[in-house]
Design a protein around this motif. Structure first.
Motif, PDB file in Angstrom:
ATOM      1  N   ILE A   7      -8.355   5.876   9.191  1.00 25.11           N
ATOM      2  CA  ILE A   7      -7.824   5.786   7.884  1.00 25.11           C
ATOM      3  C   ILE A   7      -8.836   5.504   6.809  1.00 25.11           C
ATOM      4  N   ASN A   8      -9.240   6.214   5.976  1.00 25.29           N
ATOM      5  CA  ASN A   8     -10.463   6.162   5.001  1.00 25.29           C
ATOM      6  C   ASN A   8     -11.551   5.514   5.713  1.00 25.29           C
ATOM      7  N   PRO A   9     -12.040   6.265   6.632  1.00 23.24           N
ATOM      8  CA  PRO A   9     -13.190   5.442   7.375  1.00 23.24           C
ATOM      9  C   PRO A   9     -14.329   5.421   6.521  1.00 23.24           C
ATOM     10  N   ASP A  10     -14.676   6.223   5.397  1.00 28.00           N
ATOM     11  CA  ASP A  10     -15.664   6.198   4.478  1.00 28.00           C
ATOM     12  C   ASP A  10     -15.558   5.302   3.518  1.00 28.00           C
ATOM     13  N   GLY A  11     -14.303   4.522   3.585  1.00 29.19           N
ATOM     14  CA  GLY A  11     -14.179   3.277   2.560  1.00 29.19           C
ATOM     15  C   GLY A  11     -13.088   3.463   1.476  1.00 29.19           C
ATOM     16  N   TRP A  12     -12.943   2.349   0.893  1.00 25.62           N
ATOM     17  CA  TRP A  12     -11.806   2.398  -0.354  1.00 25.62           C
ATOM     18  C   TRP A  12     -12.377   2.213  -1.589  1.00 25.62           C
ATOM     19  N   PRO A  13     -11.934   3.067  -2.571  1.00 26.89           N
ATOM     20  CA  PRO A  13     -12.865   3.012  -3.789  1.00 26.89           C
ATOM     21  C   PRO A  13     -12.267   1.592  -4.413  1.00 26.89           C
ATOM     22  N   MET A  14     -13.431   1.059  -5.029  1.00 27.46           N
ATOM     23  CA  MET A  14     -13.275  -0.310  -5.717  1.00 27.46           C
ATOM     24  C   MET A  14     -14.376  -0.598  -6.657  1.00 27.46           C
ATOM     25  N   LYS A  15     -14.227  -1.098  -7.791  1.00 28.26           N
ATOM     26  CA  LYS A  15     -15.436  -1.647  -8.594  1.00 28.26           C
ATOM     27  C   LYS A  15     -15.994  -2.608  -8.254  1.00 28.26           C
ATOM     28  N   GLU A  16     -17.433  -2.575  -8.656  1.00 28.17           N
ATOM     29  CA  GLU A  16     -18.241  -3.441  -7.935  1.00 28.17           C
ATOM     30  C   GLU A  16     -17.870  -4.787  -8.594  1.00 28.17           C
ATOM     31  N   LYS A  17     -17.376  -4.988  -9.805  1.00 27.22           N
ATOM     32  CA  LYS A  17     -17.178  -6.267 -10.164  1.00 27.22           C
ATOM     33  C   LYS A  17     -15.908  -6.943  -9.594  1.00 27.22           C
ATOM     34  N   VAL A  18     -15.059  -6.064  -9.079  1.00 22.86           N
ATOM     35  CA  VAL A  18     -13.720  -6.264  -8.513  1.00 22.86           C
ATOM     36  C   VAL A  18     -14.175  -6.924  -7.145  1.00 22.86           C
ATOM     37  N   LEU A  34       0.730  -1.224   0.178  1.00 20.78           N
ATOM     38  CA  LEU A  34       0.052  -0.044   0.058  1.00 20.78           C
ATOM     39  C   LEU A  34       0.753   1.046   0.177  1.00 20.78           C
ATOM     40  N   MET A  35       2.096   1.290   0.164  1.00 19.97           N
ATOM     41  CA  MET A  35       3.035   2.273   0.139  1.00 19.97           C
ATOM     42  C   MET A  35       3.185   2.992  -1.427  1.00 19.97           C
ATOM     43  N   ASN A  36       3.035   2.186  -2.168  1.00 22.24           N
ATOM     44  CA  ASN A  36       3.038   2.441  -3.580  1.00 22.24           C
ATOM     45  C   ASN A  36       2.081   2.220  -4.655  1.00 22.24           C
ATOM     46  N   HIS A  37       1.064   1.520  -4.177  1.00 21.96           N
ATOM     47  CA  HIS A  37      -0.004   1.257  -4.937  1.00 21.96           C
ATOM     48  C   HIS A  37      -1.457   1.354  -4.199  1.00 21.96           C
ATOM     49  N   THR A  38      -2.478   1.085  -4.920  1.00 22.25           N
ATOM     50  CA  THR A  38      -3.803   1.140  -4.463  1.00 22.25           C
ATOM     51  C   THR A  38      -4.076  -0.039  -4.008  1.00 22.25           C
ATOM     52  N   MET A  39      -5.148  -0.013  -2.863  1.00 21.05           N
ATOM     53  CA  MET A  39      -5.800  -1.257  -2.261  1.00 21.05           C
ATOM     54  C   MET A  39      -6.122  -2.369  -3.371  1.00 21.05           C
ATOM     55  N   VAL A  40      -6.968  -1.871  -4.436  1.00 21.42           N
ATOM     56  CA  VAL A  40      -7.443  -2.885  -5.492  1.00 21.42           C
ATOM     57  C   VAL A  40      -6.264  -3.501  -6.065  1.00 21.42           C
ATOM     58  N   PHE A  41      -5.208  -2.926  -6.334  1.00 16.74           N
ATOM     59  CA  PHE A  41      -3.836  -3.416  -6.950  1.00 16.74           C
ATOM     60  C   PHE A  41      -3.261  -4.452  -5.974  1.00 16.74           C
ATOM     61  N   CYS A  42      -3.059  -3.967  -4.639  1.00 11.57           N
ATOM     62  CA  CYS A  42      -2.517  -4.900  -3.764  1.00 11.57           C
ATOM     63  C   CYS A  42      -3.393  -6.344  -3.502  1.00 11.57           C
ATOM     64  N   LEU A  43      -4.627  -6.109  -3.278  1.00 13.74           N
ATOM     65  CA  LEU A  43      -5.516  -7.114  -3.303  1.00 13.74           C
ATOM     66  C   LEU A  43      -5.603  -8.380  -4.489  1.00 13.74           C
TER      67      LEU A  43
END
Length: 416
Positions: free
Chosen positions: A350-361, A261-270
């Motif tokens: 940290i991001n209490p409103d959530g992390w952006p992510m596509k529904e299909k992901v 997560l230091m260099n990428h988005t949450m979606v990328f890491c997952l």
């Protein structure tokens, strides 16, 4: 025998030989024989007036030499005791006749000694074994909150530190055997688990350790731990797996300034680490380690608690009461609330409103974890560890709540 000196040498040797054999000190017999036979002959005439004086002098010299050899042998023996592995030097579990459990424990330096004391010695008027239970898992699943909650109870003996590293980092495992440094075993027993305080309490305090990684080690470690501590009670808190994985990334960045997560988005890491995080048929996220523990410990020695119920206000009291009942401590001596708040709740700030992510992901992630979740539900029902249907419904609600907030195929995913 044709001389007085030969007679003295022979009598002395035979006396030492009898003594050695009686004490089973074969090595000392050999030393004594070499000492006697290497002495210069005592040339004394049988009718000499000084025969008694000469004999007394030589006996004194002989005794001095034997004392010197005994001292050297003790030094060598003690040196070997510290450089050899515990399996070859540990004799502390050979308890003296009539010893009781509480009398023997303070002398234990190894896990083997703890096991033998529990197995062989009478336990009179003690309330808890030593150690009594482990908070064994899982990380990012409220284990620290449970740890701090239990430490407020007067019948709990808190460990010197949370997450001791003996089993996870200091020991090696090979073909079902465990090898731990002798000094680290002693430190674990005396300094971390506080065996002397347990003994001083008369066995009325429940000693334990809290290392969430223990549960993850189940496939390789469960059988070994059963060999050393078959009496242990194990507590494991489990969290909705996608939330737990996201929480790990958040902790790595916030606490250690490292990780994906230091260099990428949450979606990328997952997506990149999904096989490692969510498992596959050969290495499931929750179910495979849990199955290993259930293969080695009776189900009534394992308590599963659901993270979401521990932190929810409407179910928290019931879950904390279950934990105290399982351990066997008095349920009325402290409050069944986490009045200090949720510990290490980084996603609360940290991001209490959530992390952006596509529904299909997100739906794909749910699809990935589903086989493991269904296996967990099956094991819960099979071993009577709770209600598998309710367990599934709790996690399904987390997924449904996140999906219900998606707009035009985009979601803000919040953690449970």
């Amino acid at each position: 025998m044709d001389s007085c000196s030969d007679m003295v040498r022979y009598i002395g040797y035979m006396a030492w030989r009898v003594t050695c054999v009686k004490r089973r000190l074969v090595w000392l017999c050999r030393l004594a024989f070499l000492t006697f036979t290497s002495m210069a002959p005592i040339r004394v005439q049988p009718d000499s007036k000084d025969t008694a004086g000469f004999l007394a002098k030589r006996v004194k010299e002989l005794q001095s030499r034997i004392d010197q050899l005994m001292t050297q042998s003790t030094v060598v023996r003690e040196t070997k005791r510290h450089i050899q592995s515990p399996s070859t030097v540990d004799q502390s579990w050979r308890f003296w006749p009539g010893a009781t459990y509480l009398e023997a424990l303070p002398n234990c330096q190894t896990l083997k000694c703890i096991r033998e004391a529990h197995r062989l010695l009478p336990k009179r008027n003690i309330s808890y074994n030593f150690p009594h239970f482990f908070i064994a898992g899982y990380s990012k699943s409220a284990s620290t909150s449970i740890y701090q909650f239990l430490n407020t109870h007067p019948e709990i003996l808190p460990p010197h530190e949370k997450e001791p590293i003996l089993f996870s980092d200091m020991c090696s495992y090979d073909r079902g055997k465990m090898d731990c440094p002798y000094g680290k075993q002693r430190e674990y027993i005396h300094d971390i688990l506080k065996v002397q305080q347990y003994v001083d309490s008369g066995g009325t305090l429940a000693a334990y350790q809290a290392t969430p990684r223990i549960m993850d080690l189940g496939v390789h470690f469960a059988e070994i731990l059963r060999e050393y501590m078959p009496w242990l009670k194990l507590i494991s808190s489990m969290r909705e797996p996608i939330s737990r994985s996201m929480s790990k990334y958040i902790m790595a960045k916030d606490k250690f300034e490292s990780g994906c997560l230091m260099n990428h988005t949450m979606v990328f890491c997952l997506r990149r680490d999904r096989e490692k995080l969510f498992g596959n048929p050969k290495n499931a996220y929750y179910s495979r380690p849990l199955k290993a523990w259930l293969d080695n410990y009776p189900s009534d020695q394992l308590l599963l608690v659901q993270y979401e119920k521990v932190v929810a206000e409407d179910t928290q009291q019931k879950e904390l009461s279950r934990i105290k009942k399982f351990i066997g401590i008095n349920p009325s001596l402290n409050e069944d609330t986490l009045d200090f708040g949720r510990v290490n709740c980084r996603h609360c700030t940290i991001n209490p409103d959530g992390w952006p992510m596509k529904e299909k992901v997100y739906r794909k992630l749910i699809e990935l974890v589903m086989p493991d979740v269904l296996e967990i539900v099956r094991l819960i029902d099979l071993f009577d560890l709770g209600n598998g249907t309710q367990w599934f419904d709790t996690w399904a609600k987390v997924w449904d709540d996140n999906l219900s907030r998606c707009v035009n195929g985009f979601c803000n995913i919040t953690l449970s």
